[in-house]
Design a protein around this motif. Sequence first.
Motif, PDB file in Angstrom:
ATOM      1  N   LEU A 409      -4.303 -11.858   0.509  1.00 55.06           N
ATOM      2  CA  LEU A 409      -5.544 -11.811   1.271  1.00 55.06           C
ATOM      3  C   LEU A 409      -5.328 -12.287   2.706  1.00 55.06           C
ATOM      4  N   GLU A 410      -4.431 -13.224   2.874  1.00 60.10           N
ATOM      5  CA  GLU A 410      -4.123 -13.706   4.226  1.00 60.10           C
ATOM      6  C   GLU A 410      -3.454 -12.599   5.045  1.00 60.10           C
ATOM      7  N   ARG A 411      -2.532 -11.868   4.410  1.00 61.04           N
ATOM      8  CA  ARG A 411      -1.855 -10.769   5.112  1.00 61.04           C
ATOM      9  C   ARG A 411      -2.820  -9.634   5.420  1.00 61.04           C
ATOM     10  N   LEU A 412      -3.817  -9.454   4.564  1.00 61.52           N
ATOM     11  CA  LEU A 412      -4.775  -8.372   4.768  1.00 61.52           C
ATOM     12  C   LEU A 412      -5.728  -8.640   5.930  1.00 61.52           C
ATOM     13  N   ASP A 418      -8.085  -4.933  12.430  1.00 64.27           N
ATOM     14  CA  ASP A 418      -7.881  -3.621  13.033  1.00 64.27           C
ATOM     15  C   ASP A 418      -8.901  -2.589  12.549  1.00 64.27           C
ATOM     16  N   GLY A 419      -9.830  -2.998  11.718  1.00 64.09           N
ATOM     17  CA  GLY A 419     -10.876  -2.086  11.262  1.00 64.09           C
ATOM     18  C   GLY A 419     -10.442  -1.118  10.187  1.00 64.09           C
ATOM     19  N   LEU A 420      -9.335  -1.440   9.489  1.00 60.67           N
ATOM     20  CA  LEU A 420      -8.846  -0.566   8.422  1.00 60.67           C
ATOM     21  C   LEU A 420      -9.513  -0.865   7.088  1.00 60.67           C
ATOM     22  N   ILE A 421      -9.889  -2.123   6.871  1.00 59.41           N
ATOM     23  CA  ILE A 421     -10.526  -2.534   5.623  1.00 59.41           C
ATOM     24  C   ILE A 421     -11.662  -3.499   5.936  1.00 59.41           C
ATOM     25  N   ALA A 422     -12.550  -3.658   4.963  1.00 64.72           N
ATOM     26  CA  ALA A 422     -13.578  -4.700   5.025  1.00 64.72           C
ATOM     27  C   ALA A 422     -13.321  -5.660   3.879  1.00 64.72           C
ATOM     28  N   LEU A 423     -13.144  -6.932   4.198  1.00 66.84           N
ATOM     29  CA  LEU A 423     -12.888  -7.962   3.188  1.00 66.84           C
ATOM     30  C   LEU A 423     -14.174  -8.732   2.928  1.00 66.84           C
ATOM     31  N   GLY A 424     -14.723  -8.564   1.719  1.00 68.38           N
ATOM     32  CA  GLY A 424     -15.905  -9.305   1.330  1.00 68.38           C
ATOM     33  C   GLY A 424     -15.550 -10.422   0.363  1.00 68.38           C
ATOM     34  N   SER A 425     -16.554 -11.159  -0.061  1.00 69.55           N
ATOM     35  CA  SER A 425     -16.295 -12.272  -0.983  1.00 69.55           C
ATOM     36  C   SER A 425     -15.881 -11.773  -2.352  1.00 69.55           C
ATOM     37  N   ASN A 426     -16.263 -10.529  -2.699  1.00 66.33           N
ATOM     38  CA  ASN A 426     -15.915 -10.030  -4.022  1.00 66.33           C
ATOM     39  C   ASN A 426     -15.384  -8.601  -3.996  1.00 66.33           C
ATOM     40  N   LYS A 427     -15.048  -8.107  -2.801  1.00 69.68           N
ATOM     41  CA  LYS A 427     -14.604  -6.718  -2.744  1.00 69.68           C
ATOM     42  C   LYS A 427     -13.765  -6.458  -1.506  1.00 69.68           C
ATOM     43  N   LEU A 428     -12.756  -5.613  -1.678  1.00 75.36           N
ATOM     44  CA  LEU A 428     -11.981  -5.072  -0.561  1.00 75.36           C
ATOM     45  C   LEU A 428     -12.335  -3.596  -0.479  1.00 75.36           C
ATOM     46  N   LEU A 437      -3.892   5.179   5.846  1.00 76.27           N
ATOM     47  CA  LEU A 437      -2.922   4.089   5.734  1.00 76.27           C
ATOM     48  C   LEU A 437      -3.095   3.330   4.422  1.00 76.27           C
ATOM     49  N   VAL A 438      -3.688   3.988   3.425  1.00 78.45           N
ATOM     50  CA  VAL A 438      -3.933   3.290   2.162  1.00 78.45           C
ATOM     51  C   VAL A 438      -2.629   2.877   1.489  1.00 78.45           C
ATOM     52  N   ARG A 439      -1.541   3.623   1.727  1.00 74.04           N
ATOM     53  CA  ARG A 439      -0.243   3.206   1.187  1.00 74.04           C
ATOM     54  C   ARG A 439       0.159   1.851   1.777  1.00 74.04           C
ATOM     55  N   ASN A 440      -0.031   1.695   3.080  1.00 72.16           N
ATOM     56  CA  ASN A 440       0.310   0.419   3.727  1.00 72.16           C
ATOM     57  C   ASN A 440      -0.517  -0.727   3.159  1.00 72.16           C
ATOM     58  N   ILE A 441      -1.797  -0.463   2.905  1.00 72.89           N
ATOM     59  CA  ILE A 441      -2.668  -1.500   2.347  1.00 72.89           C
ATOM     60  C   ILE A 441      -2.202  -1.874   0.945  1.00 72.89           C
ATOM     61  N   ALA A 442      -1.883  -0.870   0.140  1.00 70.23           N
ATOM     62  CA  ALA A 442      -1.395  -1.138  -1.219  1.00 70.23           C
ATOM     63  C   ALA A 442      -0.065  -1.889  -1.199  1.00 70.23           C
ATOM     64  N   MET A 443       0.760  -1.627  -0.197  1.00 67.36           N
ATOM     65  CA  MET A 443       2.079  -2.271  -0.125  1.00 67.36           C
ATOM     66  C   MET A 443       1.977  -3.790  -0.045  1.00 67.36           C
ATOM     67  N   VAL A 444       0.849  -4.302   0.446  1.00 63.07           N
ATOM     68  CA  VAL A 444       0.661  -5.758   0.532  1.00 63.07           C
ATOM     69  C   VAL A 444       0.758  -6.394  -0.856  1.00 63.07           C
ATOM     70  N   PHE A 445       0.387  -5.642  -1.895  1.00 58.14           N
ATOM     71  CA  PHE A 445       0.375  -6.181  -3.255  1.00 58.14           C
ATOM     72  C   PHE A 445       1.664  -5.884  -4.025  1.00 58.14           C
ATOM     73  N   ASP A 446       2.626  -5.247  -3.384  1.00 62.18           N
ATOM     74  CA  ASP A 446       3.884  -4.876  -4.038  1.00 62.18           C
ATOM     75  C   ASP A 446       4.899  -5.998  -3.856  1.00 62.18           C
ATOM     76  N   ARG A 447       5.204  -6.702  -4.928  1.00 60.62           N
ATOM     77  CA  ARG A 447       6.108  -7.855  -4.805  1.00 60.62           C
ATOM     78  C   ARG A 447       7.577  -7.456  -4.757  1.00 60.62           C
ATOM     79  N   TYR A 448       7.871  -6.174  -4.961  1.00 63.89           N
ATOM     80  CA  TYR A 448       9.275  -5.740  -4.978  1.00 63.89           C
ATOM     81  C   TYR A 448       9.762  -5.201  -3.633  1.00 63.89           C
ATOM     82  N   LEU A 449       8.882  -5.016  -2.668  1.00 62.49           N
ATOM     83  CA  LEU A 449       9.270  -4.298  -1.459  1.00 62.49           C
ATOM     84  C   LEU A 449      10.446  -4.931  -0.729  1.00 62.49           C
TER      85      LEU A 449
END
Length: 461
Positions: A409-412, A418-428, A437-449
């Motif tokens: 969440l900190e990285r996001l 940059d206006g790519l996502i909206a971070l709410g208290s219970n939703k991204l 750029l949804v691949r880039n957003i998903a990559m934040v959660f990939d621990r193997y990269l």
Amino acid sequence: MDSVDSLFHPDLLAKYSANGPRYTSYPTALQFRDDFDTADYFRAARDSGASASELSLYFHIPFCDTVCFYCGCNKVVTKNRARSVPYLERMKRELALQASRFDVTRPVTQLHLGGGTPTFFNDGQLTELMAAAREHFVLVPDVDAEYSIEVDPREADPKTIVHLRTLGFNRLSLGVQDFDPVVQAAINRIQPLEMTADVMRAARASGFKSISVDLIYGLPHQTVDSFSRTLDTMLALAPDRLSVFGYAHMPQLFKMQRQMDASAMPSPAERLAILRHVVERLTSAGYVYIGMDHFALPTDELALAQAKRTLHRNFQGYSTHADCDLIGIGASSIGKVGDVYVQNAKDLPGYAAAIDAGELAIQRGVRLTADDRVRRDIITQLMCNLELRYDEIEVVYGIRFAEAFAAELERLAAFAADGLIALGSNKLEVLPAGRMLVRNIAMVFDRYLGQQPMKRFSRTI
């Protein structure tokens, strides 16, 4: 409908463009292990019946009559049609071997023939293959299923299309890439417009419920003007779905790509301009931008599934059938059963040796950890729904999302700034500017990269 200005921000696309997975699976195939214990697959197959989930079959037919220079698929280029005979016999034996491991009363609601060129098989061979599938598994009527096949219009005349429909296929995926003759010559894929139009007309006349077409931008000699003509021609044919992929130039992995003139490929700026025109032209024509490089008519099942939050991803890309256990048949094919991924031997001799010995041809695989499972769910939701509801993850996995993924969440936060996502208290939520750029957003959660060579992946833009 989102405007092109809300979807396309060249400064952000340039900023975030990087190599990254397409997430047809998580973990990706690079995490599959050669020392995988096939007993894990057998246990997963045995236990999967308790889930009462549906089954999906994937058949990989690797043969191609000619080679397309851009292609990165697992293929065998040959004009010797006799090579398909022993391969078909082994696929039929593999079907029997796989069926012996499963509760075959579970319905097959999804089936896909990929390649290579599946219509390298003649009509009689395709009939044999589908008969074998029905012998060993319960294929539900095609009105309730998705039975799809990849078709090269150079290898399938209208008579073949009618035959495919009689076999139960109801969705067609056509490779086109570009209609421009100069581009076609550069990529070694000469495919006159009338070939494609004939196949599409035959598919509609015989009752196919969805026609999908693949185009590629970033190929030699393409310009905004030339690709605009291809888009106009394609829109006149009105496919139900369009995939417009960015060409991934990786000659270090795919030697045949060295046959193309790299200096004739569009510059990064021209490539972005082509992409912008694609988005503008297709959305103005009424296509729904699904995400990444996929577009669909609002009446197509793909768009309807996304609206209902039932869209899914598997090794063939976006799918309307979620939660299927996937059984892979043929050389290099990938299966997913429960929390286990497996891949068959990629080379024909290795595949043949295993099947001839009466064994499955599984060469590598991976069993997901608890951490893999939750991250797979997160990445799937982002890629398919363009949003992530934290409470849904918390209920299923018994975690507190904000604590478990505090670092992510900190990285996001940078994506949000940059206006790519909206971070709410219970939703991204992925905003229109972030869809490409949804691949880039998903990559934040990939621990193997950080543990794998990024050059093995294509560019996200």
